[in-house]
Design a protein around this motif. Structure first.
Motif, short mmCIF file in Angstrom:
data_model
loop_
_atom_site.label_atom_id
_atom_site.label_comp_id
_atom_site.label_asym_id
_atom_site.label_seq_id
_atom_site.Cartn_x
_atom_site.Cartn_y
_atom_site.Cartn_z
N TYR A 160 2.09 18.26 -59.04
CA TYR A 160 0.64 18.69 -58.77
C TYR A 160 0.57 19.70 -58.68
O TYR A 160 -0.17 19.23 -57.45
CB TYR A 160 -0.78 17.20 -58.52
N ASN A 161 -0.22 20.85 -58.90
CA ASN A 161 -0.21 22.27 -58.47
C ASN A 161 -0.81 23.15 -58.99
O ASN A 161 -1.18 22.76 -60.21
CB ASN A 161 1.32 22.89 -58.18
N ASN A 162 -1.61 24.37 -58.06
CA ASN A 162 -1.80 25.51 -59.11
C ASN A 162 -1.05 26.69 -58.34
O ASN A 162 -0.88 26.74 -57.57
CB ASN A 162 -3.04 26.16 -58.19
N PHE A 163 -0.34 26.93 -59.78
CA PHE A 163 0.11 28.15 -59.63
C PHE A 163 -0.27 29.74 -60.86
O PHE A 163 1.12 28.26 -61.92
CB PHE A 163 1.81 28.31 -59.98
N GLY A 216 12.13 19.15 -45.83
CA GLY A 216 13.78 19.30 -45.39
C GLY A 216 14.52 20.85 -46.40
O GLY A 216 15.82 20.79 -45.92
N GLU A 217 14.11 21.01 -47.44
CA GLU A 217 14.60 21.15 -48.32
C GLU A 217 13.72 22.50 -48.74
O GLU A 217 13.03 23.19 -48.95
CB GLU A 217 14.97 20.23 -49.98
N VAL A 218 15.10 23.51 -49.46
CA VAL A 218 14.31 25.04 -50.38
C VAL A 218 13.20 25.11 -51.02
O VAL A 218 13.22 23.51 -51.62
CB VAL A 218 15.34 25.89 -51.05
N LEU A 219 12.37 25.47 -51.07
CA LEU A 219 10.45 25.35 -52.13
C LEU A 219 11.62 25.00 -53.46
O LEU A 219 12.30 26.17 -54.24
CB LEU A 219 10.25 26.55 -52.28
N PRO A 220 10.86 24.11 -54.55
CA PRO A 220 10.75 24.69 -55.60
C PRO A 220 10.28 25.77 -56.21
O PRO A 220 9.30 25.69 -55.51
CB PRO A 220 10.39 23.05 -56.24
N ASN A 221 10.85 25.33 -57.34
CA ASN A 221 9.95 26.84 -57.86
C ASN A 221 8.55 26.74 -57.97
O ASN A 221 7.64 27.75 -57.65
CB ASN A 221 10.32 26.76 -59.16
N GLN A 222 8.30 25.49 -59.07
CA GLN A 222 6.93 25.71 -58.75
C GLN A 222 5.54 25.75 -57.69
O GLN A 222 4.40 25.91 -57.46
CB GLN A 222 6.12 23.98 -59.77
N ASN A 223 6.34 25.37 -56.60
CA ASN A 223 5.54 25.85 -54.99
C ASN A 223 6.23 27.01 -54.62
O ASN A 223 5.34 27.49 -53.21
CB ASN A 223 6.22 23.80 -54.69
N GLY A 224 6.27 28.12 -55.30
CA GLY A 224 6.40 28.93 -54.20
C GLY A 224 7.43 29.48 -54.23
O GLY A 224 7.50 30.65 -53.29
N ALA A 225 8.79 28.88 -54.70
CA ALA A 225 9.62 29.77 -54.56
C ALA A 225 9.94 31.25 -54.49
O ALA A 225 9.17 31.48 -55.84
CB ALA A 225 10.93 28.97 -55.18
N PRO A 226 11.27 31.60 -54.02
CA PRO A 226 11.85 31.68 -52.98
C PRO A 226 11.09 31.60 -51.51
O PRO A 226 11.56 30.87 -50.86
CB PRO A 226 13.19 32.13 -53.15
#
Length: 332
Positions: free
Chosen positions: A90-93, A225-235
């Motif tokens: 559930y994101n805005n991108f 605790g993990e690297v950002l998922p793409n949909q959350n603004g990676a990297p």
């Protein structure tokens, strides 16, 4: 064992056949809304997001990103953390679509390696940082921050990163630098909605220099605790917890120091609705809806009651002094 009652042929169901109470109550609420003709859109959105969450839940677990618990004042909350599946579906991108589930569906096309972030403008030490160099610049911390979006929904997310001030100190801004501009990747090949008319591209955000230097402003590389998922603004993205979510630029490729207030994307698109500051403020409504309350995603099911919006998203003790004497309705 099945126990017969006084009614011939009736048998008590076994436990595995009984609908859980929480599911039953949620269904009952749905039926009530259907009876009133109000549930169609809500039901479709809820069912769609549940299905999407099942489809995208870490098919290959993201690499761990170590970070000690933060010692920064105000960098934690006792509120329940939003479920990972909700925070990643559930994101805005808008580079990946305008619906809330579009980023989770489409962001797999984003290529996050190799990656560089250019820092330029009014600084003594302009530089291009590889992602690896940027990650190593300072010790990372886990910070549990509220995320409040202008549409009226909120989450509580454990982010991993370090204070933006660490990078600012490294590049040594000139005395004339007053603002920091953050520019997102705009690659039509990997971001299918770049070029759409909804915004000017690339996506641009900005802060005053003292806002960017505040210890709560986080240069972020991970969550949960993990690297950002793409949909959350990676990297790498920004997290500014006392402002509405669109201020926290994602997939950053350039950071520029300037003496003039940056023209940010949403302000250019709709200046009457989105101001430069965009501090969370229950007393200043969006022209099309109230900001006095919010809906916490994943809290108490689909039909949770709204909660009151907190001034500066609950971080007033840490940031209120930044705006002393300002008219927060004029400088919204």
């Amino acid at each position: 064992m099945l126990i017969r009652t006084g009614r011939d042929g009736f048998q008590h169901p076994i436990a595995s056949e009984i609908t859980p109470r929480a599911v039953y109550e949620q269904r009952r609420s749905l039926l009530k809304l259907m009876a009133g003709g109000a549930a169609g859109g809500a039901l479709a959105a809820w069912v769609g997001r549940e299905a999407l969450a099942q489809a995208v839940q870490r098919p290959n677990k993201l690499a761990a990103l170590p970070g000690a618990k933060s010692g920064v004042a105000g960098a934690a909350t006792m509120e329940k953390v939003t479920d990972y599946k909700d925070a990643t579906t559930y994101n805005n991108f808008y580079e990946f679509g305008t619906d809330k589930d579009d980023p989770a569906k489409n962001a797999h096309t984003l290529k996050t390696r190799p990656w560089t972030v250019e820092v330029d403008g009014l600084v003594k030490k302009p530089a291009k940082y590889t992602l690896e160099d940027l990650v190593k610049l300072s010790a990372q911390e886990e910070r549990i921050y509220r995320l409040r979006c202008v549409e009226g929904w909120s989450m509580v997310i454990p982010w991993v990163g370090y204070s933006m001030s660490k990078l600012i100190e490294k590049v040594e801004p000139l005395g004339s630098a007053k603002y920091v501009e953050f520019i997102t990747l705009a690659d039509k090949a990997t971001m299918p909605y770049v070029g759409s008319r909804v915004l000017e591209w690339p996506y641009v955000e900005g802060l005053r220099l003292d806002e960017a230097m505040n210890p709560l402003t986080l240069l972020t590389f991970g969550m949960y605790g993990e690297v950002l998922p793409n949909q959350n603004g990676a990297p790498v993205r920004l997290v500014v917890p006392w402002k509405y979510g669109f201020k926290s630029g994602k997939s950053l490729v350039k950071i520029r120091f300037t003496d003039k207030e940056p023209r940010i994307s949403w302000n250019k698109s709709a200046p009457q609705e989105y101001g430069f500051y965009s501090n969370v403020n229950p007393n200043v409504d969006h022209p099309r809806w109230s900001q006095a309350t919010e809906r916490r995603i994943g809290e108490d099911g689909l039909f949770a009651k709204k909660r009151k919006t907190l001034m500066f998203n609950g971080y007033e003790p840490q940031v209120g002094q930044l705006y002393a004497g300002m008219d927060l309705k004029k400088f919204y």
